[in-house]
Design an enzyme around this catalytic site. Sequence first.
Site, PDB file in Angstrom:
ATOM      1  N   CYS A 166      17.717 -20.397   7.715  1.00 43.70           N
ATOM      2  CA  CYS A 166      18.138 -19.193   7.001  1.00 43.70           C
ATOM      3  C   CYS A 166      17.112 -18.069   7.127  1.00 43.70           C
ATOM      4  CB  CYS A 166      18.445 -19.501   5.540  1.00 43.70           C
ATOM      5  SG  CYS A 166      17.182 -20.435   4.672  1.00 43.70           S
ATOM      6  N   HIS A 167      15.896 -18.376   7.582  1.00 48.79           N
ATOM      7  CA  HIS A 167      14.920 -17.304   7.819  1.00 48.79           C
ATOM      8  C   HIS A 167      15.340 -16.409   8.989  1.00 48.79           C
ATOM      9  CE1 HIS A 167      13.543 -20.760  10.290  1.00 48.79           C
ATOM     10  NE2 HIS A 167      13.192 -19.840  11.177  1.00 48.79           N
TER      11      HIS A 167
END
Length: 201
Positions: A166-167
């Site tokens: 998700c980064h």
Amino acid sequence: MSGERDEPAERREARGWCWSVLDSPIGPLLLAATDQGLAQVVFHADEATAAEAVSRLTARLGAAPTPSPARGSDAGDTPERLVHLGTAVRQLESYFAGSLREFTVPLDWSLTAGFNRRVLRELADHVPFGTVVGYGELADRVGDPGAARAVGVAMGSNPLPVVVACHRVVESGGGIGGFGGGLETKRTLLALEGILPQPLF
């Protein structure tokens, strides 16, 4: 991403599981695995955070964790959960060392469901190492145009950060967006993948 196991979130029978804490460049990470695969990664897993996470997982998975055998002991038939946990540890160590770009540890998706799971699986399967995607674009990809804010919520509830990256989800205007592990952690991960410059100090 290969080796993923998809289970309906509505299933609530007890699952055997185990956990470990990995020291990493972004701080201690608690890793929890079931016989289906890696189920959760928890940031900033100091003693108090780890204890809280273990308590929460015990309730959600319906069973206390399996103790890990002593290192070097003869464990006999090793449960799948321990195999998956060991694989996750090795792959994360390789990722942080810069020698692994794609995680292949099996994943247990049972801690997420519905729209969130669809978004996270799209991210895992189609946003590779060293690339980023906008919140709105990810919403478009799963057939929900205009759901950029909901994508942000899905990223915030991701049970498998770093492994399900998700980064790599950023703002379309060039900002890096929010991050459950903290913005400094997000910058560090993006720098590791060559998307942002490494910090000078």
